[in-house]
Design an enzyme around this catalytic site. Structure first.
Site, PDB file in Angstrom:
ATOM      1  CB  SER A 238      -1.813  -3.844  -5.669  1.00 49.84           C
ATOM      2  OG  SER A 238      -2.196  -2.647  -5.059  1.00 49.84           O
TER       3      SER A 238
ATOM      4  CG  ASP B 284       4.419  -0.769  -1.698  1.00 49.73           C
ATOM      5  OD1 ASP B 284       3.906   0.262  -2.187  1.00 49.73           O
ATOM      6  OD2 ASP B 284       3.936  -1.901  -1.868  1.00 49.73           O
TER       7      ASP B 284
ATOM      8  CG  HIS C 179       2.453  -1.008  -5.112  1.00 50.56           C
ATOM      9  ND1 HIS C 179       2.084  -1.683  -3.963  1.00 50.56           N
ATOM     10  CD2 HIS C 179       1.351  -0.987  -5.915  1.00 50.56           C
ATOM     11  CE1 HIS C 179       0.810  -2.033  -4.053  1.00 50.56           C
ATOM     12  NE2 HIS C 179       0.353  -1.635  -5.226  1.00 50.56           N
TER      13      HIS C 179
END
Length: 256
Positions: A96, A194, A224
């Site tokens: 991320s 996601d 995610h």
């Protein structure tokens, strides 16, 4: 500044292995715990692995207000320099926002052997974009971690400071301008579903970096936080294969 204690299980980890180093960055409001499975799998292959805890993370959400994305970058830079003391070749992995940080660091260090991204943020995070020019409320609700496997527990915050959200968006803008400087091998994981960072972020990265050797892998059974989700074993296996492939220099690869 108030000193906050580090939450149990949120500390950085280091595994001393061979001369190949792997630096792993967790994401926004996360901790090294979110990449611990991945780190252990890579370390089991004999590599030296380090996952730092980014400033303001793994303590209390109010702690994040005191830091900027430059502090997070500096933390990752410190990790890179630590690995340089033990290793002669270094790879970097980011989950991320950790992927954003990884790309920014790589743009400054061309000697990095390869980059692996897991649902990296670069162009848009819908849950944050709405707060780009807003300074109130002071904190917003984070909600549950975006993980398909409901048996998984991630150490994270229930709230996030608006100031910290502005820092993430600033980091993304800064890093976008640096993508053309990246030429090392790149492996990009993107979850088909996601709910935090749209897969289009990964597509943008692939289109903007100048790496001649790059690959996108779509994950179909993870959301995610894929480093903790149903595809975590697959992600770890692909990461190890990527590192093994590019741990040699070009001359060694040609000989093979």
């Amino acid at each position: 500044m108030r000193a906050y204690s580090v939450l149990q299980g949120a500390h950085p980890f280091f595994f001393k292995g061979n001369h190949i180093g792997v630096l792993i960055s967790h994401g926004f409001v996360g901790t090294p715990q979110s990449v611990a499975f991945l780190g252990k799998c890579i370390a089991a292959q004999g590599y030296t692995v380090y996952a730092p805890r980014l400033k303001g993370h793994g303590t209390h959400y109010k702690d994040m207000e005191a830091y900027t994305y430059h502090d997070w970058l500096n933390g990752l830079e410190d990790g890179y320099q630590l690995l340089r003391k033990h290793c002669n070749k270094i790879f970097i992995i980011g989950q991320s926002m950790g992927g954003t940080l990884a790309l920014h660091l790589t743009s400054k260090h061309p000697s990095i052997a390869g980059v692996i991204l897991i649902n990296a943020a670069m162009t848009s995070i819908p849950g944050m974009d709405a707060f780009n020019s807003i300074h109130k409320p002071r904190f917003i609700e984070e909600g549950a971690p975006d993980i398909k496997d409901k048996s998984v527990f991630e150490i994270t915050y229930a709230k996030a400071p608006i100031k910290a959200i502005h820092q993430v968006l600033g980091l993304m803008e800064d890093t976008r301008a640096r993508l053309a400087n990246i030429t090392c091998p790149l492996l990009v994981f993107k979850s088909k579903e996601d709910h935090v960072v749209p897969p289009a972020n990964s597509d943008y990265i692939m289109n903007q970096v100048q790496s001649p050797l790059k690959e996108t892998v779509t994950l179909y059974n993870s959301y995610h936080v894929a480093s903790m989700d149903f595809d975590k074993e697959f992600v770890a296996e692909k990461c190890c294969t990527f590192i093994k492939k590019f741990q040699m220099n070009e001359r060694e690869i040609k000989i093979l």
